[in-house]
Design an enzyme around this catalytic site. Structure first.
Site, PDB file in Angstrom:
ATOM      1  N   GLU A 101      34.919 -11.484  27.659  1.00  0.00           N
ATOM      2  CA  GLU A 101      36.023 -12.026  26.856  1.00  0.00           C
ATOM      3  C   GLU A 101      37.203 -11.062  26.840  1.00  0.00           C
ATOM      4  O   GLU A 101      38.360 -11.481  26.731  1.00  0.00           O
ATOM      5  CB  GLU A 101      35.529 -12.334  25.430  1.00  0.00           C
ATOM      6  CG  GLU A 101      34.632 -13.559  25.420  1.00  0.00           C
ATOM      7  CD  GLU A 101      33.656 -13.636  24.260  1.00  0.00           C
ATOM      8  OE1 GLU A 101      33.799 -12.870  23.283  1.00  0.00           O
ATOM      9  OE2 GLU A 101      32.738 -14.475  24.339  1.00  0.00           O
ATOM     10  N   GLY A 176      28.040 -18.179  25.242  1.00  0.00           N
ATOM     11  CA  GLY A 176      28.542 -19.103  24.220  1.00  0.00           C
ATOM     12  C   GLY A 176      28.526 -20.563  24.650  1.00  0.00           C
ATOM     13  O   GLY A 176      29.124 -21.418  23.999  1.00  0.00           O
TER      14      GLY A 176
HETATM   15  C1  PEP Z   1      27.958 -12.245  24.044  1.00  0.00           C
HETATM   16  O1  PEP Z   1      28.886 -12.382  23.288  1.00  0.00           O
HETATM   17  O2  PEP Z   1      27.835 -11.179  24.644  1.00  0.00           O
HETATM   18  C2  PEP Z   1      26.998 -13.340  24.205  1.00  0.00           C
HETATM   19  C3  PEP Z   1      26.020 -13.212  25.057  1.00  0.00           C
HETATM   20  O3  PEP Z   1      27.203 -14.454  23.437  1.00  0.00           O
HETATM   21  P1  PEP Z   1      26.176 -15.681  23.217  1.00  0.00           P
HETATM   22  O4  PEP Z   1      24.845 -15.088  22.911  1.00  0.00           O
HETATM   23  O5  PEP Z   1      26.746 -16.429  22.049  1.00  0.00           O
HETATM   24  O6  PEP Z   1      26.169 -16.470  24.483  1.00  0.00           O
END
Ligand code: PEP
Length: 258
Positions: A101, A176
């Site tokens: 991100e 996500g």
């Molecule tokens: C992350 O933010 O590193 C992640 C893996 O998010 P999620 O578990 O929500 O996919």
């Protein structure tokens, strides 16, 4: 997992969720249901403003608090940024570096590398994130891409510091989205990451580095993912925001290994 050679680590990434007050509530609940006994290392990487509350709440526990980013510079005119030494002084043990991100916001491999070096200089454990997009996977270039990201992130990291590094394999298409990599897909890339580290630092060090999987890991799929020999834990987003779910993932890490 392979507890004989390396640590199992369950790390949460709260992203931009929870206020300091909500952090206090979470920690109180988490502490009351936290598994007893030392099964694995547990980390919670929280928004910068929540760090003091989290550190205070977890002081007497085995949970290490981490940040979600740091600046590579030691100090100076970088409005809004936070240096690694500030995180250490605030009580952090970990810092996530190179999350997809943040890479999507323009963070380059060179910046990821500079942040890793700065974190290590300050004795923080960097959780270095690497991962391919769906397009890259479909083009068949996952391994090449991951090799490049790992080599860039570790460039200039001396042998005596490398053991502080934690690598997190996070396929972008699984973060996500509710789409988890299959245990076989995740294992294949985590094993590849270990091979890259072996070529850079030798077998003994490669065997000792914890490599995590991240991408929609939850209380239902954690057991199977963590049963893979090269998956030494998880970096967990959504499921780390709910104490019961996070605890169930920690419990899944308490399974017999080779
Ligand atoms: C992350 O933010 O590193 C992640 C893996 O998010 P999620 O578990 O929500 O996919």
């Amino acid at each position: 997992m392979n507890r004989k050679y390396r640590k199992t680590i369950i790390a949460g990434n709260w992203k931009m969720n929870k206020t300091p007050s909500e952090t206090k509530e979470f920690m109180a609940e988490f502490k009351s249901i936290m598994p007893k006994g030392r099964w694995c290392d547990v980390a919670l990487c929280v928004p910068a403003v929540c760090i003091p509350t989290a550190v205070r709440a977890m002081r007497e526990t085995r949970v290490g608090i981490g940040a979600e980013n740091c600046n590579a510079n030691a100090s100076g005119a970088y409005t809004g940024e936070i240096a690694a030494n500030m995180l250490v002084d605030a009580g952090c043990k970990y810092v996530i570096i190179g999350h997809s991100e943040r890479r999507a916001m323009g963070e380059t491999d060179a910046e990821v590398n500079a942040k890793v070096l700065s974190a290590l200089k300050n004795e923080l454990s960097p959780i270095v994130c690497v991962g391919e997009s769906l397009e890259q996977r479909e083009l068949g270039i996952t391994e090449d891409w991951i090799s490049m990201q790992v080599k860039c992130a570790l460039s200039g990291v001396p042998e005596e510091k490398i053991r502080k590094i934690v690598v997190a394999y996070e396929p972008i298409w699984a973060i996500g989205t509710g789409k988890t990599a299959t245990p076989e897909q995740a294992e294949e890339v985590c094993e590849h990451i270990r091979t890259v580290i072996r070529k850079l630092y030798g077998a003994k060090i490669a065997r000792a580095i914890s490599i995590l999987y991240g991408g929609s890991m939850n209380e239902k799929n954690a057991f199977e993912l963590l049963a893979q020999p090269d998956i030494d834990g998880g970096l967990i987003g959504g499921a780390s925001l709910v104490p019961e779910k996070f605890v169930k993932i920690i419990e899944a890490a308490n399974q017999p290994t080779v």
